[in-house]
Design an enzyme around this catalytic site. Structure first.
Site, PDB file in Angstrom:
ATOM      1  N   ARG A   5       0.854  -1.197   0.000  1.00 64.20           N
ATOM      2  CA  ARG A   5       0.000   0.000   0.000  1.00 64.20           C
ATOM      3  C   ARG A   5       0.888   1.244   0.000  1.00 64.20           C
ATOM      4  O   ARG A   5       1.822   1.340   0.805  1.00 64.20           O
ATOM      5  CB  ARG A   5      -0.890  -0.053   1.244  1.00 64.20           C
ATOM      6  CG  ARG A   5      -1.857   1.097   1.421  1.00 64.20           C
ATOM      7  CD  ARG A   5      -2.951   0.624   2.389  1.00 64.20           C
ATOM      8  NE  ARG A   5      -3.807   1.697   2.870  1.00 64.20           N
ATOM      9  CZ  ARG A   5      -3.745   2.176   4.119  1.00 64.20           C
ATOM     10  NH1 ARG A   5      -2.855   1.713   4.977  1.00 64.20           N
ATOM     11  NH2 ARG A   5      -4.589   3.118   4.492  1.00 64.20           N
ATOM     12  N   ILE A   6       0.601   2.142  -0.900  1.00 63.76           N
ATOM     13  CA  ILE A   6       1.437   3.339  -1.048  1.00 63.76           C
ATOM     14  C   ILE A   6       1.010   4.376  -0.013  1.00 63.76           C
ATOM     15  O   ILE A   6      -0.166   4.748   0.069  1.00 63.76           O
ATOM     16  CB  ILE A   6       1.322   3.907  -2.475  1.00 63.76           C
ATOM     17  CG1 ILE A   6       1.751   2.853  -3.493  1.00 63.76           C
ATOM     18  CG2 ILE A   6       2.149   5.179  -2.615  1.00 63.76           C
ATOM     19  CD1 ILE A   6       3.143   2.288  -3.299  1.00 63.76           C
ATOM     20  N   GLU A  36      14.833  -0.009  -3.319  1.00 62.41           N
ATOM     21  CA  GLU A  36      15.729  -0.858  -4.115  1.00 62.41           C
ATOM     22  C   GLU A  36      15.071  -1.292  -5.432  1.00 62.41           C
ATOM     23  O   GLU A  36      15.693  -1.237  -6.488  1.00 62.41           O
ATOM     24  CB  GLU A  36      16.164  -2.095  -3.316  1.00 62.41           C
ATOM     25  CG  GLU A  36      16.371  -1.897  -1.820  1.00 62.41           C
ATOM     26  CD  GLU A  36      17.564  -1.063  -1.437  1.00 62.41           C
ATOM     27  OE1 GLU A  36      18.503  -0.945  -2.237  1.00 62.41           O
ATOM     28  OE2 GLU A  36      17.549  -0.521  -0.304  1.00 62.41           O
ATOM     29  N   LYS A  83       5.155  -2.103   1.656  1.00 62.72           N
ATOM     30  CA  LYS A  83       6.396  -2.868   1.477  1.00 62.72           C
ATOM     31  C   LYS A  83       7.466  -1.872   1.034  1.00 62.72           C
ATOM     32  O   LYS A  83       7.167  -0.714   0.772  1.00 62.72           O
ATOM     33  CB  LYS A  83       6.222  -3.976   0.437  1.00 62.72           C
ATOM     34  CG  LYS A  83       5.198  -5.042   0.828  1.00 62.72           C
ATOM     35  CD  LYS A  83       5.291  -6.315  -0.030  1.00 62.72           C
ATOM     36  CE  LYS A  83       4.636  -6.162  -1.373  1.00 62.72           C
ATOM     37  NZ  LYS A  83       4.492  -7.473  -2.088  1.00 62.72           N
ATOM     38  N   GLY A  84       8.710  -2.325   0.932  1.00 63.55           N
ATOM     39  CA  GLY A  84       9.793  -1.407   0.574  1.00 63.55           C
ATOM     40  C   GLY A  84       9.765  -1.040  -0.890  1.00 63.55           C
ATOM     41  O   GLY A  84       9.128  -1.695  -1.718  1.00 63.55           O
TER      42      GLY A  84
HETATM   43 MO1  MOS Z   1      20.338   1.084   0.623  1.00 61.14          MO
HETATM   44  S1  MOS Z   1      21.865   0.272  -0.563  1.00 61.14           S
HETATM   45  O1  MOS Z   1      20.176  -0.172   1.749  1.00 61.14           O
HETATM   46  O2  MOS Z   1      20.948   2.542   1.146  1.00 61.14           O
END
Ligand code: MOS
Length: 737
Positions: free
Chosen positions: A626-627, A703, A699-700
């Site tokens: 969810r944003i 990355e 969620k993240g």
């Molecule tokens: Mo990120 S590479 O965990 O700052």
């Protein structure tokens, strides 16, 4: 764990809370911060990559105007934490690694051999130019290709071959693809230079202003290095001008600044130069990877093999998940991976956005693309035919996985169906046109966090945590969460960070801050609600929390009455409510695997005569749960795409292996994208909550914004030209050859 809200209600839009301070110059970055009696330190780097310092002439520097001290290994004050063997505080929270000015050994070119401190930055810079060193030189080893040929990789549990099912199954599959992929060194080089200001406040207390992604980890590292009580190290990091991982650990220059400030009895500011940023704060390690995939004619992956070779320094083993995504992304019973690292005369690499996966996804997602052509199958369809419904490593269900939705959403927004399947079949205005896509994944985490909350009689809600924000917009996301939870307008919420005196927050890494600290903030708001309802009970007996609605700064009761939070405080004669809250991992998560996913779509134009590649269109689709804050989330995905364009087309750290010396350690020669290189990046999120990971359903995202991007570009270049380029960056010479 209970969810506090209806996870299917989207969060309202919010402007970046620190945006104005950042664009008006009000934000106080370390290098700009001033203190009374401040002095300025400048580091001098070695001009060899391997050997020893045999003599160092500091006399002219010491006599230069304004110079207060010259520190070398010959006169450096002892760092107590250095005495205990190797790397006193290495690793993620590390302060160790290279023990600065501890011996005469040179391990990499540019290793600091002296620190000059003067009354102005200019005088320190001039004096630093007068330092002359003599060396006993040994041959430098910086070439990974040579090391693979001549040397043995480091041995250990991390580097053993991992096998799932049948090791060589790919070899006997009816359809096979194979390739060796090369990715050069890439550097973080955020706009803000790494900088430290250190001021001792007595013998056993120090205050440090530091560019860091980890306020508490910096505090721990410096406490460990100087054998201080952790509470006696005060760290400030109110603003961070980008990090991408370079500020995840405390580097030797910070230790040097603290050391110098102690020796001088005055505060020292040490700002790295741009060239020093290439050598002293980590980089994404060069990697050579070989991947093989075998499949059935209808596109089912039978087996895979992925061998990765990468560099590390010769004083620390740096590990990351180069082969992790290969094990996870597709359902595949038979798999073998091996990760190899070689010690080099280079400084230690470090995590850089999408650490491991960004590198590993390049061969994996290019090989999938190649396989799609071999099978005459749409690359998205190929991926869907190998969709992992459960974690292929352990069979666990996912806490949530909406990768299929991300494929469809992204393809729709991008106009994927306009792609003609044949390579080199599309053209526009004399340019070859290519469509490419790829997917990326990264673990979705949640760690430990702690916040202090204060609701005042004037209606302001202040929440504090010792966390820093390297760019994604942590204060904005936390403000959004608290504002929604409490039914308070955004401008009545103030989230304060960047100060080690606040309750310990997480290090901002691994795309986990919003998940971790968002949980703590939600729980703190829940506790505040309980306390507010308790106040009410003195007037209206028998009120249950569930019967109260919190909206627009007031508690609305079932009987139609409503009382503002501030009136409730007043009635109870309380000036404010204060509480602290902490949260940790969700034990439920042991039953699940948790990942975020991205799908990148790229349209390129390739000039057939010059080999120039232009990125024409980008759509990044994300499954990041969810944003919470739509604008900052979209910005983060756009930033990942910009980094991805750089990695795909421009970025290449070049080392002259004769001297082990950086050739292009500046922004004139190390190319990154400028505005003209970047189209209007479009972002779309599935925006469905993860029901398990944390109470906000997020969620993240940091990355996955980058992971896979380089492959999408390489795949688009193949589609445009019919040429498979397996070495980054994809520069015109490689397109033409
Ligand atoms: Mo990120 S590479 O965990 O700052």
């Amino acid at each position: 764990m209970d969810n506090f809200f209806d996870l299917n209600i989207p969060f309202a839009e919010i402007d970046r809370v620190d945006g104005k301070a950042k664009v008006t110059g009000k934000a106080d970055y370390v290098a700009e911060h001033d203190l009374p009696n401040l002095t300025y330190g400048v580091l001098v780097g070695s001009t060899i990559a391997n050997g020893t310092v045999t003599a160092i002439d500091t006399k002219s520097a010491e006599r230069a105007p304004g110079v207060l001290a010259v520190i070398t290994h010959l006169n450096a004050p002892k760092v107590p934490g250095y005495e205990e063997g190797e790397n006193p505080a290495k690793g993620r929270t590390g302060g160790g690694g290279l023990k600065i000015f501890n011996d005469n050994r040179i391990r990499f070119n540019g290793q600091p051999i002296a620190l000059v401190v003067a009354d102005t930055f200019e005088r320190a810079t001039y004096a630093a130019s007068l330092i002359k060193a003599q060396y006993n030189k040994e041959a430098p080893h910086t070439s990974l290709a040579d090391a693979i040929k001549n040397d043995k990789p480091i041995e250990g549990d991390n580097y053993k071959e991992a096998v799932r099912g049948e090791k060589d199954a790919w070899k006997t599959a009816p359809v096979k693809v194979e390739g060796t992929y090369i990715m050069p060194i890439q550097v973080h080089n955020p706009m803000e230079l790494h900088a430290t200001i250190a001021r001792w406040d007595g013998d056993d207390k120090v205050t440090v202003w530091e560019k860091t992604q980890g306020v508490v980890s910096t505090q721990q590292s410096i406490a460990n290095a100087f054998k201080l009580e952790q509470k006696n190290v005060q760290v400030y990091a109110p603003y961070v001008g980008g990090g991408f991982g370079s500020a995840l650990r405390t580097w030797p220059h910070a230790i040097a600044a603290v050391m110098a400030a102690k020796k001088l009895g005055r505060p020292v500011k040490l700002v790295l130069t741009r060239p020093q940023m290439f050598m002293l704060v980590g980089y994404r390690p060069e990697a050579i990877q070989h991947i093989s995939i075998g499949a059935t004619p209808d596109g089912k992956i039978v087996g895979m093999r992925h061998d990765a070779y990468a560099v590390t320094s010769n004083y620390e083993n740096f590990n990351e998940g180069l082969v992790a995504q290969t094990k996870q992304l597709y359902a595949c019973a038979n798999l073998a991976t091996k990760y190899n690292i070689y010690p080099m005369n280079l400084s230690t690499p470090t995590w850089m956005r999408g650490p491991g996966e960004a590198t590993g996804s390049f061969p994996l997602e290019c090989a999938l693309d190649e396989l799609s052509y071999a099978l005459n199958l749409d690359p998205i369809e190929l991926r869907k035919r190998n969709y992992a419904e459960t974690d292929p490593e352990n069979g666990k269900p996912y806490s949530s996985k909406f990768l299929r939705e991300a494929y469809d959403l992204g393809a729709e927004k991008f106009g994927w169906k306009g792609r003609k399947p044949q390579p080199r079949s599309m053209e526009e205005d004399g340019w070859l046109v290519g469509y490419g896509m790829s997917s990326g994944m990264f673990g979705a985490f949640r760690g430990e966090g702690r916040v202090r909350l204060k609701f005042s009689g004037d209606g302001m809600l202040t929440i504090q945590s010792a966390v820093s924000d390297s760019g994604p917009g942590t204060a904005t996301a936390m403000t959004r969460i608290a504002s929604d939870a409490m039914g308070l307008p955004v401008n009545k919420v103030n989230f304060e960070l960047g100060n080690s005196a606040f309750p310990p927050g997480p290090t901002q890494g691994g795309s986990s801050t919003t998940s971790t600290l968002g949980t703590t903030v939600s729980m703190a708001c829940d506790s505040l609600k309980k306390k507010l309802v308790e106040l009410l009970k003195t007037q209206e007996s028998e009120i249950a929390l569930a019967d109260v609605q919190f909206a627009q700064g007031e508690m609305r009761l079932k009987n139609g009455k409503s009382i503002s939070y501030t009136d409730a405080l007043k009635a109870a004669n309380l000036p404010s409510i204060e509480l602290t809250e902490s949260s940790g991992r969700n034990p439920e998560m042991q039953k699940y695997s948790a990942y975020s996913y991205s799908v990148h779509f790229v349209r390129v134009k390739v000039h057939p005569l010059t080999g120039v590649v232009r990125i024409d269109k980008v759509v990044s689709a994300g499954d990041a749960g969810r944003i919470i804050s739509e604008k900052t989330a979209a910005s983060q995905m756009k930033g990942g795409a910009v980094g991805g364009i750089g990695g795909a087309l421009m970025e290449e750290g070049v080392i002259d292996h004769r001297y082990g010396r950086w050739v292009n350690n500046n922004f004139a020669d190390y190319h990154v994208p400028v505005h003209a290189d970047v189209p209007d990046v479009e972002v779309v999120f599935v925006n469905k909550p993860d029901p398990v990971l944390n109470p906000n359903g997020s969620k993240g995202m940091g990355e996955i914004a980058l992971i896979g991007f380089a492959a999408a570009v390489a795949n688009a270049v193949y589609h445009a030209t019919g040429k498979r380029i397996r070495e980054l960056p994809i520069t015109p010479d490689k397109v033409l050859l």
